[in-house]
Design a protein around this motif. Structure first.
Motif, PDB file in Angstrom:
ATOM      1  N   ASP A 282      -2.740  14.306 -11.442  1.00 23.73           N
ATOM      2  CA  ASP A 282      -2.170  13.222 -12.236  1.00 23.73           C
ATOM      3  C   ASP A 282      -0.792  12.817 -11.724  1.00 23.73           C
ATOM      4  O   ASP A 282      -0.429  11.633 -11.757  1.00 23.73           O
ATOM      5  CB  ASP A 282      -2.087  13.633 -13.706  1.00 23.73           C
TER       6      ASP A 282
ATOM      7  N   VAL B 299      -1.382  10.643  -8.649  1.00 23.87           N
ATOM      8  CA  VAL B 299      -1.889   9.328  -9.052  1.00 23.87           C
ATOM      9  C   VAL B 299      -0.776   8.484  -9.680  1.00 23.87           C
ATOM     10  O   VAL B 299      -0.691   7.275  -9.462  1.00 23.87           O
ATOM     11  CB  VAL B 299      -3.083   9.492 -10.014  1.00 23.87           C
TER      12      VAL B 299
ATOM     13  N   GLU C 121     -10.274   7.975  -9.201  1.00 27.02           N
ATOM     14  CA  GLU C 121      -8.868   7.974  -9.581  1.00 27.02           C
ATOM     15  C   GLU C 121      -8.011   7.133  -8.635  1.00 27.02           C
ATOM     16  O   GLU C 121      -6.902   6.729  -8.989  1.00 27.02           O
ATOM     17  CB  GLU C 121      -8.328   9.417  -9.588  1.00 27.02           C
TER      18      GLU C 121
ATOM     19  N   LYS D  96      -6.381   3.698  -9.444  1.00 26.07           N
ATOM     20  CA  LYS D  96      -5.207   3.649 -10.315  1.00 26.07           C
ATOM     21  C   LYS D  96      -3.924   3.556  -9.493  1.00 26.07           C
ATOM     22  O   LYS D  96      -2.881   3.166 -10.018  1.00 26.07           O
ATOM     23  CB  LYS D  96      -5.162   4.890 -11.205  1.00 26.07           C
TER      24      LYS D  96
ATOM     25  N   ARG E 171       0.485   2.287  -2.967  1.00 28.66           N
ATOM     26  CA  ARG E 171       0.817   1.961  -4.347  1.00 28.66           C
ATOM     27  C   ARG E 171       0.808   0.448  -4.552  1.00 28.66           C
ATOM     28  O   ARG E 171       1.439  -0.305  -3.806  1.00 28.66           O
ATOM     29  CB  ARG E 171       2.198   2.528  -4.680  1.00 28.66           C
TER      30      ARG E 171
END
Length: 362
Positions: A271, A274, A291, A294, A352
């Motif tokens: 997490d 991510v 995932e 995201k 990103r």
């Protein structure tokens, strides 16, 4: 003044007046032109040097150089900064070739770094055993391109050969063209939240280690950190969890990670990556494909149908589906990770996604 010499490594350790770079070159089977008297010592023997040269040359031609060329085109990371490599073992080689302009590499794994040793201070029989074992390690990495956890654990248990991760990191560094300037144990300071050098450390304190390297006038730091990245550990060690989360704000690299980031017991680091990573480069053993969206758009390279037979065949089914429908998966012209066949090896590059902003002039 830069510390060039190994200090006394506590009780049961040793003292050596050899520069650490000289030690590293001995591990790597390379001559040390600055120490001509040591060159005359048949420390490792021609057979060892030839075996290491052969393994390194094979690795560089089959994997290392093609990977570096590919990365320059498809990863194009910014110069400088830190790269975070969880589940790494001592694999400085791969991350340094994919991110060649980084200022700092942070590698994390479960094995203690252990202090380097000076083979010249071993008995002849022990020295032969050290180089025999290390030659085998070179050949195995040259063939596989990754480190098996079982082998790393076995090296830790072997109190005769005494090949630790520090030894491997030093050898890789000089083979990559670096000079090893300093080697020191480090530990996490809960007050500063940073890993800091330990002074006058005993042998058993060498869990984590820092290498200060130099190449072409540039100083580069390699931090190998011994840390359990499972939820059970991070939940009970806040300073480690906070440090780990801060590292995920840098570009992240995942390779041969045994599919652990897909395991619910490693959801904290998953997490954090991510949520924070500006760039993620991984193979199929990293974060589940579901995932990755995201973070941002996912660029697929190579081919993927199913995991290596060592792992759960149901892992990464969404990734396999993405490769089936993708019309633009890019080339991956080098052997990589667990999957060697060109029909199975793969990498994903995720950048990103920058949130859209609306600007209005008045």
């Amino acid at each position: 003044m830069i510390a060039l010499f190994l200090a006394l490594l506590g009780a049961g350790g040793f003292a050596s007046a050899r520069p650490v770079d000289s030690l590293a070159r001995a591990y790597a089977g390379l001559p040390d032109p600055r120490q001509p008297t040591l060159n005359s010592v048949p420390e490792a023997g021609a057979a060892y040097r030839q075996a290491v040269d052969k393994s390194w040359t094979a690795y560089r031609s089959r994997t290392g150089q093609p990977a570096a060329t590919w990365a320059a085109k498809h990863i194009t990371p910014a110069a400088g900064g830190t790269v975070f490599y969880p589940f790494a073992g001592p694999d400085l080689v791969t991350v340094a070739q994919l991110f060649p302009e980084a200022d700092r590499y942070v590698l994390v794994a479960m094995q203690p770094a252990q202090p380097p040793l000076d083979p010249l201070q071993l008995s002849e029989a022990a020295r032969r055993n050290f180089y025999r074992k290390f030659s085998s390690e070179w050949q195995k990495f040259g063939r596989l391109g990754f480190f098996r956890t079982n082998d790393l654990d076995a090296d830790v248990r072997d109190k005769q050969a005494r090949i630790g991760l520090t030894t491997t990191l030093m050898a890789f560094a000089v083979r990559l063209g670096y000079e090893v300037i300093e080697v020191s144990p480090i530990s996490l300071n809960p007050e500063t939240g940073e890993f800091e050098p330990l002074v006058n450390a005993r042998t058993e304190a060498w869990n984590s280690v820092r290498l200060t390297l130099s190449r072409a006038g540039k100083t580069v730091r390699v931090d190998y950190v011994r840390m359990d990245l499972s939820n059970s550990y991070l939940e009970s060690h806040e300073s480690s969890r906070v440090w780990m989360a801060r590292m995920t704000r840098h570009p992240v690299f995942l390779k041969a990670a045994s599919h652990l980031p897909q395991n619910s017991g490693f959801s904290i680091i998953r997490d954090a990556i991510v949520m924070n990573a500006p760039l993620l480069v991984q193979d199929e053993t990293g974060i589940d494909y579901r995932e990755l969206g995201k973070i941002g758009d996912v660029a697929l390279y190579g081919h993927f149908e199913r995991p290596h037979p060592l792992f759960n065949p149901k892992s990464q089914q969404s990734l396999a589906a993405a490769y089936r429908v993708s019309k633009i998966s890019g080339e991956l012209p080098f052997s990589f990770s667990y999957q060697k066949a060109s029909s199975q090896r793969c990498l994903q590059v995720v950048r990103r996604r920058v949130a859209a902003t609306t600007a209005q002039a008045y």
